[in-house]
Design an enzyme around this catalytic site. Structure first.
Site, short mmCIF file in Angstrom:
data_model
loop_
_atom_site.label_atom_id
_atom_site.label_comp_id
_atom_site.label_asym_id
_atom_site.label_seq_id
_atom_site.Cartn_x
_atom_site.Cartn_y
_atom_site.Cartn_z
N TYR A 172 0.85 -1.20 0.00
CA TYR A 172 0.00 0.00 0.00
C TYR A 172 0.88 1.24 0.00
CZ TYR A 172 -3.80 3.14 1.39
OH TYR A 172 -4.72 4.16 1.44
N TYR A 182 -3.23 5.21 8.76
CA TYR A 182 -2.64 3.87 8.53
C TYR A 182 -1.47 3.73 9.49
CZ TYR A 182 -1.58 -0.21 5.55
OH TYR A 182 -1.38 -1.48 5.05
P1 NAI Z 1 -8.52 -9.46 3.75
O1 NAI Z 1 -9.16 -9.32 5.07
O2 NAI Z 1 -9.32 -10.08 2.66
O3 NAI Z 1 -7.14 -10.24 3.81
C1 NAI Z 1 -6.28 -10.25 4.90
C2 NAI Z 1 -6.14 -11.70 5.33
O4 NAI Z 1 -5.03 -11.85 6.20
C3 NAI Z 1 -7.36 -12.20 6.09
O5 NAI Z 1 -7.89 -13.34 5.41
C4 NAI Z 1 -6.80 -12.60 7.45
O6 NAI Z 1 -7.43 -13.72 7.98
C5 NAI Z 1 -5.36 -12.90 7.07
N1 NAI Z 1 -4.39 -12.91 8.17
C6 NAI Z 1 -4.20 -11.98 9.13
N2 NAI Z 1 -3.23 -12.36 9.97
C7 NAI Z 1 -2.78 -13.58 9.53
C8 NAI Z 1 -1.81 -14.50 9.98
N3 NAI Z 1 -1.07 -14.25 11.07
N4 NAI Z 1 -1.62 -15.65 9.29
C9 NAI Z 1 -2.36 -15.92 8.20
N5 NAI Z 1 -3.31 -15.08 7.72
C10 NAI Z 1 -3.52 -13.93 8.38
O7 NAI Z 1 -8.09 -7.97 3.35
P2 NAI Z 1 -7.31 -7.36 2.11
O8 NAI Z 1 -7.49 -5.89 2.27
O9 NAI Z 1 -7.72 -7.98 0.85
O10 NAI Z 1 -5.78 -7.67 2.41
C11 NAI Z 1 -4.94 -8.44 1.58
C12 NAI Z 1 -3.63 -7.69 1.37
O11 NAI Z 1 -3.89 -6.53 0.57
C13 NAI Z 1 -2.97 -7.21 2.64
O12 NAI Z 1 -1.56 -7.34 2.52
C14 NAI Z 1 -3.32 -5.74 2.64
O13 NAI Z 1 -2.42 -4.95 3.40
C15 NAI Z 1 -3.23 -5.43 1.17
N6 NAI Z 1 -3.83 -4.17 0.72
C16 NAI Z 1 -5.15 -3.90 0.98
C17 NAI Z 1 -5.71 -2.69 0.58
C18 NAI Z 1 -7.14 -2.39 0.85
O14 NAI Z 1 -7.56 -1.23 0.71
N7 NAI Z 1 -7.96 -3.36 1.22
C19 NAI Z 1 -4.92 -1.67 -0.14
C20 NAI Z 1 -3.55 -2.09 -0.40
C21 NAI Z 1 -3.03 -3.28 0.04
#
Ligand code: NAI
Length: 286
Positions: A172, A182
């Site tokens: 991000y 953030y």
């Molecule tokens: P999401 O909630 O779909 O995905 C995050 C996942 O990480 C969840 O499924 C959660 O259970 C898992 N997780 C957390 N801690 C964990 C651990 N210790 N071991 C295994 N799994 C774990 O949300 P999102 O937003 O799709 O996130 C996916 C990636 O995208 C992340 O790296 C996030 O920082 C990144 N991202 C998201 C943005 C947004 O606006 N949603 C923008 C830019 C990057």
């Protein structure tokens, strides 16, 4: 043979991980998933009960198949690292072999090798705190779950990755520009992830002919993002100020991941690729 992908960080059908899985499946890849242990039960139950069937539909009308879901907690590398309170926690006690090294070993036993590794996970317990008010523990936890987790996955999965393979993580823009809200060291964690993408591209490229890239994604109302609390504001800001004034679809990030994982991107490694309607290129909002 089709390619095989392991995607770490799917627990519902709203996030980037799910969209990446779909794009890879649409391109013919076999899909393996790593789901955070505390979220495993509800994810598997929802899958089984057909709750995700609508969002499993691929462009050709078929449903995305997930060959196997593995419980995973990416903050632990091996069983010795797991503290007693986690081991005995009832949300963890029902599953086994969920540390990173054990998951890699299980995937090896079940499938032999993989071609694509996706890291789509992050966690920062103090994300809603200012960086200057973040505790040492909170900062290190953000780095552990959001940055080192990628190093650990790469370390344990590289030995079972086929040459020509590719890895992708999600980052991000808060790593390089000030995004108030953030916090908790999450901006620092993303900066580490992006820097590591370069060094790991060198190491994985030389040793295994594997590429390492990261996608800097624009705001999406995923479960994780909603937990931060400012996601609607960020989405509106992007709609108003980005060069492309349109909604950002998770599928657009998924398609970029499929491209980066494919031979079409065979010379791209160590890159941070922006999929954000161009917002990163703006100097001021207008
Ligand atoms: P999401 O909630 O779909 O995905 C995050 C996942 O990480 C969840 O499924 C959660 O259970 C898992 N997780 C957390 N801690 C964990 C651990 N210790 N071991 C295994 N799994 C774990 O949300 P999102 O937003 O799709 O996130 C996916 C990636 O995208 C992340 O790296 C996030 O920082 C990144 N991202 C998201 C943005 C947004 O606006 N949603 C923008 C830019 C990057």
């Amino acid at each position: 043979r089709g390619k095989r992908a392991f995607i770490a960080g799917i627990a519902d059908d709203n996030g980037y991980g799910w969209a990446i899985a779909k794009s890879l499946a649409a391109a013919g890849a076999e899909i393996l998933v790593g789901t955070w242990v505390p979220a495993l039960n509800i994810f598997e139950t929802s899958l089984r009960r057909g709750k995700f069937d609508q969002s499993r539909v691929l462009p050709d009308g078929s449903l995305m198949e997930i060959a196997k879901v593995y419980p995973l907690d990416a903050v632990f590398d091996s069983p010795e690292d797991v503290p007693e309170d986690v081991k005995t926690n009832k949300r963890y006690a029902g599953s086994s072999k969920w540390t990173v090294s054990e998951v890699a070993e299980s995937v090896k036993q079940d499938f032999g090798t993989i071609d694509i590794l996706v890291h789509s996970l992050a966690n920062g317990p103090e994300v809603s705190k200012l960086l200057s008010e973040t505790s040492r523990k909170g900062y290190l936890a953000a780095i552990s779950a959001s940055s080192y987790s990628f190093i650990s996955l790469l370390k344990h999965f590289l030995p079972i990755m086929n040459p020509g393979g590719a890895t992708i993580s999600l980052t991000y823009i808060a790593s390089e520009r000030i995004i108030p809200g953030y916090g908790g060291g999450m901006s620092s964690a993303k900066a580490a992830l992006e820097s590591d993408t370069k060094v790991l591209a060198f190491e994985a490229g030389r040793k295994h002919k594997v590429r390492v890239n990261t996608i800097s994604a624009g705001p999406l109302g995923s479960r994780a993002a909603k937990a931060i609390g400012f996601i609607d504001m960020m989405i509106n800001y992007s709609l108003e100020n980005a060069p492309l004034q349109k909604e950002l679809y998770a599928e657009e990030v998924g398609n970029t991941a499929a491209f980066l994982a494919s031979p079409l991107a065979s010379a791209i490694t160590g890159a941070t690729v922006y999929v954000d309607n161009g917002l990163n290129a703006m100097g001021v909002g207008v």
